[in-house]
Motif scaffolding. Structure first.
Motif, PDB file in Angstrom:
ATOM      1  N   PRO A  83       0.312 -28.584  28.323  1.00  0.00           N
ATOM      2  CA  PRO A  83      -0.954 -28.278  29.004  1.00  0.00           C
ATOM      3  C   PRO A  83      -1.624 -27.015  28.472  1.00  0.00           C
ATOM      4  O   PRO A  83      -2.853 -26.908  28.485  1.00  0.00           O
ATOM      5  CB  PRO A  83      -0.528 -28.102  30.470  1.00  0.00           C
ATOM      6  N   ALA A  84      -0.817 -26.055  28.000  1.00  0.00           N
ATOM      7  CA  ALA A  84      -1.391 -24.825  27.462  1.00  0.00           C
ATOM      8  C   ALA A  84      -2.048 -25.047  26.115  1.00  0.00           C
ATOM      9  O   ALA A  84      -2.903 -24.254  25.702  1.00  0.00           O
ATOM     10  CB  ALA A  84      -0.302 -23.757  27.347  1.00  0.00           C
ATOM     11  N   LEU A  85      -1.642 -26.121  25.413  1.00  0.00           N
ATOM     12  CA  LEU A  85      -2.086 -26.324  24.026  1.00  0.00           C
ATOM     13  C   LEU A  85      -2.824 -27.643  23.834  1.00  0.00           C
ATOM     14  O   LEU A  85      -2.947 -28.118  22.702  1.00  0.00           O
ATOM     15  CB  LEU A  85      -0.865 -26.289  23.092  1.00  0.00           C
ATOM     16  N   TYR A  86      -3.330 -28.229  24.918  1.00  0.00           N
ATOM     17  CA  TYR A  86      -3.982 -29.525  24.791  1.00  0.00           C
ATOM     18  C   TYR A  86      -5.087 -29.500  23.739  1.00  0.00           C
ATOM     19  O   TYR A  86      -5.169 -30.386  22.880  1.00  0.00           O
ATOM     20  CB  TYR A  86      -4.578 -29.957  26.139  1.00  0.00           C
ATOM     21  N   THR A  87      -5.941 -28.497  23.783  1.00  0.00           N
ATOM     22  CA  THR A  87      -7.099 -28.484  22.884  1.00  0.00           C
ATOM     23  C   THR A  87      -6.685 -28.383  21.418  1.00  0.00           C
ATOM     24  O   THR A  87      -7.117 -29.208  20.599  1.00  0.00           O
ATOM     25  CB  THR A  87      -8.062 -27.343  23.255  1.00  0.00           C
ATOM     26  N   GLY A 133      -1.955 -23.447  13.328  1.00  0.00           N
ATOM     27  CA  GLY A 133      -1.807 -21.993  13.353  1.00  0.00           C
ATOM     28  C   GLY A 133      -2.236 -21.388  14.675  1.00  0.00           C
ATOM     29  O   GLY A 133      -1.601 -20.451  15.180  1.00  0.00           O
ATOM     30  N   ILE A 134      -3.310 -21.903  15.240  1.00  0.00           N
ATOM     31  CA  ILE A 134      -3.782 -21.406  16.538  1.00  0.00           C
ATOM     32  C   ILE A 134      -2.750 -21.705  17.618  1.00  0.00           C
ATOM     33  O   ILE A 134      -2.474 -20.863  18.492  1.00  0.00           O
ATOM     34  CB  ILE A 134      -5.149 -22.020  16.872  1.00  0.00           C
ATOM     35  N   ALA A 135      -2.162 -22.902  17.589  1.00  0.00           N
ATOM     36  CA  ALA A 135      -1.126 -23.243  18.560  1.00  0.00           C
ATOM     37  C   ALA A 135       0.070 -22.299  18.438  1.00  0.00           C
ATOM     38  O   ALA A 135       0.629 -21.839  19.437  1.00  0.00           O
ATOM     39  CB  ALA A 135      -0.685 -24.697  18.371  1.00  0.00           C
ATOM     40  N   LEU A 136       0.455 -21.994  17.202  1.00  0.00           N
ATOM     41  CA  LEU A 136       1.556 -21.055  16.988  1.00  0.00           C
ATOM     42  C   LEU A 136       1.221 -19.687  17.575  1.00  0.00           C
ATOM     43  O   LEU A 136       2.050 -19.068  18.261  1.00  0.00           O
ATOM     44  CB  LEU A 136       1.847 -20.930  15.494  1.00  0.00           C
ATOM     45  N   GLY A 137       0.015 -19.194  17.329  1.00  0.00           N
ATOM     46  CA  GLY A 137      -0.395 -17.910  17.874  1.00  0.00           C
ATOM     47  C   GLY A 137      -0.419 -17.904  19.387  1.00  0.00           C
ATOM     48  O   GLY A 137      -0.011 -16.931  20.030  1.00  0.00           O
ATOM     49  N   GLY A 142       2.327 -15.846  24.292  1.00  0.00           N
ATOM     50  CA  GLY A 142       2.846 -16.161  25.617  1.00  0.00           C
ATOM     51  C   GLY A 142       1.860 -16.953  26.445  1.00  0.00           C
ATOM     52  O   GLY A 142       0.644 -16.841  26.270  1.00  0.00           O
ATOM     53  N   VAL A 143       2.403 -17.790  27.319  1.00  0.00           N
ATOM     54  CA  VAL A 143       1.575 -18.568  28.233  1.00  0.00           C
ATOM     55  C   VAL A 143       1.943 -18.181  29.661  1.00  0.00           C
ATOM     56  O   VAL A 143       3.061 -17.750  29.939  1.00  0.00           O
ATOM     57  CB  VAL A 143       1.760 -20.084  28.014  1.00  0.00           C
ATOM     58  N   HIS A 144       0.985 -18.348  30.547  1.00  0.00           N
ATOM     59  CA  HIS A 144       1.169 -17.961  31.948  1.00  0.00           C
ATOM     60  C   HIS A 144       1.976 -19.034  32.671  1.00  0.00           C
ATOM     61  O   HIS A 144       1.508 -20.165  32.845  1.00  0.00           O
ATOM     62  CB  HIS A 144      -0.199 -17.767  32.604  1.00  0.00           C
ATOM     63  N   VAL A 145       3.180 -18.675  33.088  1.00  0.00           N
ATOM     64  CA  VAL A 145       4.078 -19.619  33.748  1.00  0.00           C
ATOM     65  C   VAL A 145       4.376 -19.115  35.151  1.00  0.00           C
ATOM     66  O   VAL A 145       4.695 -17.939  35.353  1.00  0.00           O
ATOM     67  CB  VAL A 145       5.399 -19.781  32.966  1.00  0.00           C
ATOM     68  N   TRP A 155      -8.768 -22.246  28.313  1.00  0.00           N
ATOM     69  CA  TRP A 155      -9.087 -21.548  27.069  1.00  0.00           C
ATOM     70  C   TRP A 155      -8.151 -20.372  26.785  1.00  0.00           C
ATOM     71  O   TRP A 155      -8.457 -19.538  25.935  1.00  0.00           O
ATOM     72  CB  TRP A 155     -10.538 -21.045  27.117  1.00  0.00           C
ATOM     73  N   ASP A 156      -7.025 -20.287  27.465  1.00  0.00           N
ATOM     74  CA  ASP A 156      -6.115 -19.162  27.241  1.00  0.00           C
ATOM     75  C   ASP A 156      -5.584 -19.107  25.813  1.00  0.00           C
ATOM     76  O   ASP A 156      -5.204 -18.047  25.319  1.00  0.00           O
ATOM     77  CB  ASP A 156      -4.925 -19.235  28.208  1.00  0.00           C
ATOM     78  N   TRP A 157      -5.542 -20.252  25.140  1.00  0.00           N
ATOM     79  CA  TRP A 157      -5.027 -20.301  23.768  1.00  0.00           C
ATOM     80  C   TRP A 157      -5.960 -19.610  22.773  1.00  0.00           C
ATOM     81  O   TRP A 157      -5.530 -19.219  21.678  1.00  0.00           O
ATOM     82  CB  TRP A 157      -4.834 -21.756  23.325  1.00  0.00           C
TER      83      TRP A 157
END
Length: 337
Positions: A83-87, A133-137, A142-145, A155-157
């Protein structure tokens, strides 16, 4: 409990291996697409496509293994990260679809249609590289868990750091693509690839430096992992090895040793990947979820190991055979269609 820890660690290394093999093997054909606009001549473009056409689709097997392995072995991490990296993930898949279709259709159309498919190939390659590369960054920062769920926004990514890692990976893939052309082509096309390799090597070293400087500022744990004693004893050899490989790569380019630059570029990727592992371990979702917290039941992981024990050698075997069969230089007017 010890057994569970061991199995989770084994699976972490299996997935890390699959992702790394995908990055280095699909990376150079994504790099070829990124470089495609710099080779406007039709004959050169045909040679570039023929240099990778027999193996490109097999390279992406490792992406399926890495993603599927994470879903099965670490379902909690998969449920949080997706869900954090869908886009960026959707963008990557769209790019890979455009590339795959362009590979097949550019041979079966008019010149005008071929030009459009060439644009699709180049654009899809760049989009996929940037998205990866954007997904790796986004993962590194970190993602909000909260609890066992992703609690961030859509758009947190998208941050300056993720854009930096996206550009860095695209540059790295372009270097792999240029050195692949050095390895697989001859004549003016190979000479042009040498010129591009010089520029891209310095760009990649700059990108490695920029990401390495920025990463410790993301979390205090990253800085502690790299710069505190006694960790420094284990981490210091990585940048030293990067410098050594860079010097060897420069010498191989200067001496025009066709068979060295590509493999030395792979070594740069391996060292960068090792640095990523040092920063993240033992977290699979940085600073939130460890590999043991995310692991599926031990019985499930043991069961899947039997399948992987058969599957991975088979994939390695047919991949090695394909590269061996299609070894050597690709000449103008000949190749796979």
């Amino acid at each position: 409990m010890t057994g569970a820890v061991d199995i989770a660690t084994i699976w972490a290394f299996i997935i890390a291996f699959a992702v790394f093999v995908y990055v280095v093997m699909d990376g150079f054909d994504l790099g070829l697409g990124i470089l495609f606009p710099l080779f406007p001549d039709k004959a050169d473009r045909d040679v570039i496509m023929n240099s990778v056409a027999p193996v490109w689709d097999g390279n992406e097997t490792w992406l399926v293994l890495g993603g599927g392995g994470m879903m099965a072995a670490f379902p909690l991490a998969y449920a949080v990260l997706m869900p954090a990296l869908y886009t960026p993930m959707i963008a990557m898949l769209i790019g890979l679809i455009f590339r795959g279709v362009a590979f097949e259709f550019r041979w079966r159309t008019t010149q005008g249609g071929r030009n459009r498919w060439d644009i699709a190939f180049a654009g899809g390659s760049l989009l996929a590289a940037l998205a990866q590369g954007i997904a790796l960054g986004a993962i590194l920062q970190g993602v909000h868990v909260e609890g066992r769920h992703y609690a961030g926004g859509w758009w947190d990514w998208l941050t300056p750091f993720s854009i930096l890692t996206g550009l860095a990976l695209a540059v790295g893939y372009a270097l792999l693509g240029a050195t692949w052309l050095v390895l697989k082509t001859e004549g003016a096309l190979r000479d042009r690839a040498y010129v591009l390799s010089w520029s891209l090597l310095f760009a990649m070293l700059g990108a490695i430096g920029a990401v390495s400087i920025a990463t410790p500022f993301l979390h205090v744990q990253y800085a502690q992992r790299w710069f505190t004693w006694p960790n420094l004893v284990l981490t210091a050899p990585v940048p030293v090895a990067v410098a050594a490989v860079a010097v060897m790569l420069l010498r191989s380019l200067a001496g025009k040793r066709d068979y060295q630059p590509f493999f030395l570029s792979l070594a740069l990727f391996a060292l960068s990947y090792a640095g990523l592992g040092i920063s993240m371990w033992p977290y699979i979702v940085p600073q939130s979820i460890t590999i043991w917290q995310a692991a599926s039941p031990q019985n499930s992981q043991v069961f899947m190991l039997f399948g992987v024990a058969v599957l991975v050698p088979l994939i390695l075997g047919y991949t090695a055979w394909a590269y061996w069969v299609f070894r050597g230089k690709v000449k103008h007017g000949s190749g796979y269609h």
